[in-house]
Write an enzyme that holds these catalytic residues in place. Sequence first.
Site, PDB file in Angstrom:
ATOM      1  N   LYS A 242      -8.629  -1.083  -0.060  1.00  0.00           N
ATOM      2  CA  LYS A 242      -7.261  -1.517   0.027  1.00  0.00           C
ATOM      3  C   LYS A 242      -7.204  -2.771  -1.085  1.00  0.00           C
ATOM      4  CE  LYS A 242      -3.937  -4.804   2.547  1.00  0.00           C
ATOM      5  NZ  LYS A 242      -3.900  -5.458   3.961  1.00  0.00           N
TER       6      LYS A 242
ATOM      7  N   ASP B 242      -0.062 -10.428  -0.907  1.00  0.00           N
ATOM      8  CA  ASP B 242       0.875 -10.090   0.301  1.00  0.00           C
ATOM      9  C   ASP B 242       1.714 -11.100   0.620  1.00  0.00           C
ATOM     10  OD1 ASP B 242       1.965  -8.543   2.287  1.00  0.00           O
ATOM     11  OD2 ASP B 242       0.246  -8.803   3.542  1.00  0.00           O
TER      12      ASP B 242
ATOM     13  N   LYS C 119       5.965 -13.512   5.621  1.00  0.00           N
ATOM     14  CA  LYS C 119       5.002 -14.427   6.413  1.00  0.00           C
ATOM     15  C   LYS C 119       5.557 -15.791   6.291  1.00  0.00           C
ATOM     16  CE  LYS C 119       1.223 -11.457   4.940  1.00  0.00           C
ATOM     17  NZ  LYS C 119       0.489 -11.204   6.388  1.00  0.00           N
TER      18      LYS C 119
ATOM     19  N   ASP D 114      -6.328 -10.635   0.041  1.00  0.00           N
ATOM     20  CA  ASP D 114      -5.845  -8.960   0.660  1.00  0.00           C
ATOM     21  C   ASP D 114      -6.024  -8.140  -0.212  1.00  0.00           C
ATOM     22  OD1 ASP D 114      -4.936  -8.019   2.775  1.00  0.00           O
ATOM     23  OD2 ASP D 114      -2.703  -7.858   2.237  1.00  0.00           O
TER      24      ASP D 114
ATOM     25  N   ASP E 197       5.248  -5.838   6.718  1.00  0.00           N
ATOM     26  CA  ASP E 197       3.921  -6.814   6.513  1.00  0.00           C
ATOM     27  C   ASP E 197       2.801  -5.869   7.180  1.00  0.00           C
ATOM     28  OD1 ASP E 197       2.154  -8.756   5.947  1.00  0.00           O
ATOM     29  OD2 ASP E 197       2.536  -9.759   7.682  1.00  0.00           O
TER      30      ASP E 197
ATOM     31  N   GLU F  39       1.629  -3.196   5.602  1.00  0.00           N
ATOM     32  CA  GLU F  39       1.850  -2.431   4.327  1.00  0.00           C
ATOM     33  C   GLU F  39       0.401  -1.976   3.718  1.00  0.00           C
ATOM     34  OE1 GLU F  39      -0.835  -5.636   2.908  1.00  0.00           O
ATOM     35  OE2 GLU F  39       1.085  -5.758   4.089  1.00  0.00           O
TER      36      GLU F  39
ATOM     37  N   ARG G   2      -1.905  -0.147   5.564  1.00  0.00           N
ATOM     38  CA  ARG G   2      -1.948   1.190   5.997  1.00  0.00           C
ATOM     39  C   ARG G   2      -1.107   2.121   5.610  1.00  0.00           C
ATOM     40  NH1 ARG G   2      -0.161  -0.976  11.776  1.00  0.00           N
ATOM     41  NH2 ARG G   2      -1.298  -2.817  10.885  1.00  0.00           N
TER      42      ARG G   2
END
Length: 503
Positions: A251, A256, A263, A274, A333, A335, A337
Amino acid sequence: MDFELKTLDAAGAAQEKTDVLLVLVTDGFQAGKDPVSRLAGAAVAGGDLETKAGKLLQAYRSEGIAAPRVLLAGAGDGSGKKVQQAVQAAAGVLRSSKARKLTILLPKGAGADVVRAAVCGTADSSYVYVATKSKPEGRELKKVVIAVADAGAQREAFARAKAAAVGIEFARELGNLPPNYATPSRLGEEATRLAKAHRLQVEVLGPKEVARIGMGSFMSVAKGSAEPLRFITLRYEGAAKGEAPVVLVGKGITFDTGGISIKPSAEMDEMKFDMGGAASVLGTFRALAELKPRINVVGLIPACENMPDGASYKPGDILTTLSGQTVEVLNTDAEGRLILCDALTYAERFKPRAVIDIATLTGACVIALGGIRSGLFATDDDLAQQLLAAGDAALDPCWRLPLDEEYAEGLKTNFADVANVAGRAGGAVVAAKFLHRFTQNYPWAHLDIAGTAWKGGAQKGATGRPVGLLLEYLLAQVGTAPAAGKRAAGKKAAAKSRGRAAA
């Protein structure tokens, strides 16, 4: 940092020219007649040194010892884990010193696990981030000698440990870069430089190419950012071309914000981490380049930012994935996956023997396991056990969690094939069940590293995990791969292990 493996006993270590001599003292230590052993024995007998892992005692200009500074460190039972604790404690003390050369005298009978722990523990504790500091204070320590009873017997373990340390540091450095430096384009450039330097194959795709392929879910996440997405493919070919590869999927969310489902501002700066999954894939390839094992490995990295903008994808949007399955977005949020699912579908074209994705995926996994173990999900029991064993060997442990079908119930929706989130309960498992839908044609494992990829607080920074685990797993696969095309059926493998968890 330069590591050297050398045959030295305690008497030889006493004569070694070095700035610091680190002596690891285990439970039941028996003093010999040489100066080093006498010093350690007297310290233990006098109660000034405990052999509990991490306990330290310093000595200066000891009689009969060439090193001006001796550091005695308790190493408990002498296992790899205890030795790692000992060298990390010692290296922490030495960070403020001017020492340039360190010699570490390992306990008698030290095996491969202890050699690895000494190398990786020292490298980990000596790492200093300087890339974006105006007046960087680099580490003084330049050379580390690992002293063992028989260097020849430990040469392979030493080489593996050095490669792991190089790969972990590579991943840490990428993870620690600020998000205005470590953009998706930068990850593509790093992959290209890595490939050119070590004769790997690399392909870096931009938005137009990804659109032509049909990665609608990945593209949607990237729409809100001014930074263009990158889809990176790295190939290490150490075995015959017909040998089925292991595919690693990392990933690569380089920052993010949560997107439209933004967030809270507190600690949002840590969302530069991330892309820990992407960094670990690149770090693993850096380690493979050092060792050159006879195995084929493919690395896939979907890289983008998740930003709020007029063009951003929204809650309620329906996305069409590369597999053709549709997804209703309930939370932007979630995202990770959404970019991984397209990469997991893309992985099928390599006819893999196994696919492992690595992602800072869920806060729920942090709640479940903290920062000690990574979460492991797998559709194949053999693959799960191999990863668990690799993690234990590398002192980079994981813990298996279930994949029962009932966990997917909350992902049902009236408007698409699947929703991207469900309720709060079992969030890490639900996220894994979402990914599971896209992995039916090969054995698959998912490592949720949200709790292990970085540390917060005063020690804030990337850890480089799980490079050690991945490298150990890959090295164990050398010579065991089936020919390309002879892959296990994902559905059968899933049925084999559904609902099970490691004890």
